[in-house]
Design an enzyme around this catalytic site. Structure first.
Site, short mmCIF file in Angstrom:
data_model
loop_
_atom_site.label_atom_id
_atom_site.label_comp_id
_atom_site.label_asym_id
_atom_site.label_seq_id
_atom_site.Cartn_x
_atom_site.Cartn_y
_atom_site.Cartn_z
NE ARG A 1 -4.22 -1.59 0.09
CZ ARG A 1 -4.28 -2.67 -0.70
NH1 ARG A 1 -3.27 -2.96 -1.49
NH2 ARG A 1 -5.34 -3.45 -0.67
CD GLU B 1 -3.10 2.85 -5.38
OE1 GLU B 1 -2.15 2.29 -4.79
OE2 GLU B 1 -4.13 2.25 -5.76
CG HIS C 1 -3.26 -1.09 -6.95
ND1 HIS C 1 -3.70 -0.49 -5.81
CD2 HIS C 1 -3.20 -2.42 -6.66
CE1 HIS C 1 -3.91 -1.39 -4.87
NE2 HIS C 1 -3.62 -2.59 -5.36
C1 8YV Z 1 -6.95 -5.10 -5.49
C2 8YV Z 1 -5.25 -5.40 -3.90
O1 8YV Z 1 -7.88 -5.93 -4.95
O2 8YV Z 1 -5.88 -7.50 -3.20
C3 8YV Z 1 -5.52 -6.39 -2.86
O3 8YV Z 1 -5.37 -6.04 -1.66
O4 8YV Z 1 -4.81 -4.33 -3.63
C4 8YV Z 1 -5.60 -5.67 -5.29
O5 8YV Z 1 -5.59 -7.01 -5.59
C5 8YV Z 1 -7.25 -4.99 -6.89
O6 8YV Z 1 -6.37 -4.02 -7.35
C6 8YV Z 1 -8.71 -4.64 -7.16
O7 8YV Z 1 -9.06 -3.50 -6.62
#
Ligand code: 8YV
Length: 320
Positions: A237, A266, A284
């Site tokens: 993150r 983001e 991302h």
């Molecule tokens: C998001 C992610 O889910 O799984 C996570 O924690 O950050 C990613 O896999 C994906 O970008 C969909 O929003």
């Protein structure tokens, strides 16, 4: 949208699988909130039927939404991270929360290594150099940094961290890690001090959870310790790294390079990063493969089915 008293599911975002809606509506009346002109009034009207919320790792699911749903029993999220969901509040109200762990480990770890290789070997810069017709001109292309046999520090040796370590072993790298506590039975060296890990490492890969417990964990001191030849990679993150400190360290040359998949705000990416050749920035996409996104969606649907038929979920988020 049906106004029946049927058990309802509040779906905050589309699940990109042609069969998803059919599976969701097997047990519930599905409220596709993103299609509603006035979501608030829809929630007010249907609040007494909504038992499940479908959300994602990047879709805010705050306490006030949870409190607006008196019959809510489960929150099923697409994604492994849950820092955008007020899990503590939900669990305090005995509401189940599920995520989609494991199924994305490989693709996120692959991207982490892709970002490390791209940053160390200047792949983004090299690509632009060729596309900008500089090859064959006097502008020689700068040498990169070797990755194999180097020292890799992993911050957050969880499921994804372990998958990254597995790949690093394939590159004959020395691997050490930092966690809140040492993991028993792990052959990689543990560093209780993040600054010591950064001082030792050539490269640092961030694979921790997001949220308040790790916000700004990678600060100016850690970045300074990693040094002018050091490279940081972040697939967890954006909040984990003090982004301003990182931009300043890159701009001053105090930090050698960065490979980034995530950012503090983001989809906003600091403009300063966009003009740096020693930085690789992607939007991302850690889990963004056909195979992994399908597996994530299927696990969300399996969690919803499990709740509907057993009152439990398959992959609950741990109690916070
Ligand atoms: C998001 C992610 O889910 O799984 C996570 O924690 O950050 C990613 O896999 C994906 O970008 C969909 O929003």
């Amino acid at each position: 949208m049906s106004t029946s008293a049927a058990r309802a599911i509040l779906q905050l975002l589309p699940l990109n699988a042609p069969y998803a809606q059919e599976r969701l509506s097997k047990h519930f009346d599905v409220i596709e909130l993103w299609k509603e002109a006035d979501p608030k009034s829809v929630i007010a009207e249907r609040k007494d039927n909504i038992e499940v919320v479908v959300t994602s790792a990047m879709t805010p699911t705050p306490a006030d939404l949870i409190d607006a749903l008196p019959q809510l029993k489960a929150i099923c999220s697409q994604g492994v991270g849950y820092d955008a969901i007020d899990v503590k509040h939900a669990q305090g109200k005995k509401i189940l929360v599920s995520n989609t762990p494991e199924v994305l480990n490989d693709c996120v770890a692959d991207l982490a290594f892709g970002l490390l290789l791209a940053t160390a070997r200047k792949l983004g810069h090299a690509e632009r150099y060729v596309r900008d017709h500089q090859w064959g001109t006097d502008a020689a292309f700068p040498l990169g940094a070797k990755v194999s046999h180097k020292r890799l520090g992993i911050v957050g040796l969880g499921r994804i961290g372990m998958a990254i370590a597995q790949r690093a072993a394939g590159f004959d790298m020395d691997i050490r890690y930092h966690n809140r506590s040492e993991r028993i039975g792990i052959s990689y060296g543990y560093e209780a001090s993040l600054v010591d890990l950064a001082s030792w490492a050539d490269f640092l890969i961030i694979a921790t959870v997001g949220g308040d417990s790790t916000r700004g964990l990678i600060n100016a001191e850690v970045l300074k310790a990693l040094g002018p030849n050091g490279i940081i990679v972040n697939i967890s993150r954006g909040s984990v790294i003090d982004e301003t400190a990182m931009v300043n360290a890159l701009a001053s040359g105090e930090l050698g390079g960065a490979g980034l998949d995530v950012y503090e705000a983001e989809p906003k990416v600091p403009d300063a990063l966009k003009s740096m050749d020693n930085v690789v920035i992607v939007p991302h996409i850690g889990s963004a493969t056909n195979e992994t996104r399908k597996a994530m969606i299927d696990l969300v649907l399996d969690n919803v089915d499990a709740y509907a038929t057993t009152g439990k979920v398959i992959t609950p988020v741990p109690a916070l």
